[in-house]
Scaffold this active site. Structure first.
Site, PDB file in Angstrom:
ATOM      1  NE  ARG A   1      13.168  13.843 -27.542  1.00 39.77           N
ATOM      2  CZ  ARG A   1      13.025  12.370 -26.972  1.00 39.77           C
ATOM      3  NH1 ARG A   1      13.330  11.548 -27.677  1.00 39.77           N
ATOM      4  NH2 ARG A   1      13.075  12.463 -25.667  1.00 39.77           N
TER       5      ARG A   1
ATOM      6  CB  SER B   1      14.375   8.528 -25.122  1.00 45.16           C
ATOM      7  OG  SER B   1      13.862   8.519 -23.959  1.00 45.16           O
TER       8      SER B   1
ATOM      9  CD  GLU C   1      16.149  12.386 -30.853  1.00 47.13           C
ATOM     10  OE1 GLU C   1      17.070  13.222 -30.662  1.00 47.13           O
ATOM     11  OE2 GLU C   1      15.201  12.414 -31.440  1.00 47.13           O
TER      12      GLU C   1
END
Length: 343
Positions: A164, A243, A338
């Protein structure tokens, strides 16, 4: 290109946070960007570049200019009997692109179905799901260098893709705007093997009494979509950023130390260490299906935060900080969002 004043950003982020941008504009082609960066409003104000808004939390009103990337279009730039390369506008809807590829028997990104994102985010965040990463199919990224005011191209190996992560979140942060991403996809053949190593996928296939040999791309995309809808909120109906935290990565020594105290801890090996389940850590800190009246964890997955009732960006930040603090106190592990807090 038209610069607007005092625009509420609620419809431009999936968490449905109301925040007023002092200035707002939408770009539809590379020339719009080059025109914009020479405008005094751009030069004299702080700025934020917005994709789909799926991972963006505006903490307060934004006293600057928000620039929405709406660059669209798909162009085949190479094709042979086995593969195809497609140049895709950064503003294209990712889910729509995955579905269109499957319908045309193009494979490689089907495990990334139904992720709330634009194509822009696939390169910036290297989106990841069910053992597949966007970088697996990205070959190049075209972007405008906001410092030198010119169009540039990065090859895949120059993008510094990680879990990520990418060069765009680090060395090039605030120095770029992506215009196009080039993907290389395989053409479906009898030798192609769908990635079913994630437990939920194999369980779903067995539940439906399907044979993997009879699978086609569209059917597989539907399976991934159904799984995501059963485990995660439908982002078209629920106000969420998906998420919210990254799964933390620890070394073997840390993992062994934690498991002595918490034997139920889930983990799996990755390239750079041992990945733990952020959702499980949050559950074990007592946040399973909890909310403060405005923000909460989703009923089926504590890793996902949802806007329960007209939350502000500060409400979300406060709730996320509570989670981070309790995970840190209990496990001595830092949870990193995130989602991006924009202030």
């Amino acid at each position: 290109m038209n610069i607007q004043n005092n625009i509420d950003l609620k419809k431009y982020n999936t968490f449905k946070i109301s925040s007023v941008a002092k200035y707002f504009c939408e770009i539809e082609k590379a020339d719009d960007i080059l025109e914009l960066i020479n405008d005094p409003i751009y030069q004299e104000n702080k700025k934020y570049f917005l994709g789909s808004g799926a991972n963006t939390i505006f903490v307060n009103d934004y006293e600057g200019i928000v620039i929405k990337n709406n660059i669209l279009g798909k162009e085949v730039i190479f094709e042979d009997k086995n593969k195809i390369q497609i140049k895709v506008g950064a503003g294209e809807n990712w889910t729509d692109f995955v579905i269109q590829c499957a319908e045309n028997n193009l494979v490689g990104i089907e495990n990334l179905a139904f992720i709330p994102s634009s194509v822009w985010a696939t390169a910036v965040q290297n989106i990841w799901a069910y053992w597949v990463e966007a970088k697996d199919s990205i070959t190049k990224v075209e972007w405008i260098n906001l410092i030198d005011k010119k169009l540039e191209t990065l090859q895949k190996n120059e993008c510094n893709f990680g879990y990520r992560d990418s060069i765009f979140k680090n060395e090039l942060k605030d120095k770029f705007i992506i215009t196009h991403v080039i993907f290389e996809l395989k053409k479906m053949s009898e030798n192609y093997k769908f990635n079913t190593q994630y437990r939920w996928i194999s369980e779903k296939i067995n539940e439906l009494w399907l044979e993997i040999s009879d699978m086609n791309p569209s059917k597989f995309v539907q399976i991934i979509t159904d799984i995501r809808k059963s485990k995660l909120p439908d982002w078209e109906k629920t106000w969420t950023a998906g998420s919210f935290f990254k799964n933390p990565v620890v070394d073997q020594t840390e993992r062994e130390k934690l498991q002595k105290e918490f034997p139920e801890l889930k983990w799996f090996e990755v390239e750079d260490g041992i990945k733990l389940s952020a959702g499980q850590l949050i559950d074990m800190c007592g946040f399973k299906w909890q909310n403060d009246g405005k923000v909460g964890t989703y009923k089926s997955h504590a890793l996902v935060l949802v806007n329960e009732w007209s939350a502000t960006g500060q409400d979300v930040k406060n709730f996320a900080t509570q989670i981070q603090n309790k995970v840190k106190d209990k496990f001595e592990i830092e949870l990193w969002p995130e989602a991006i807090f924009v202030e």
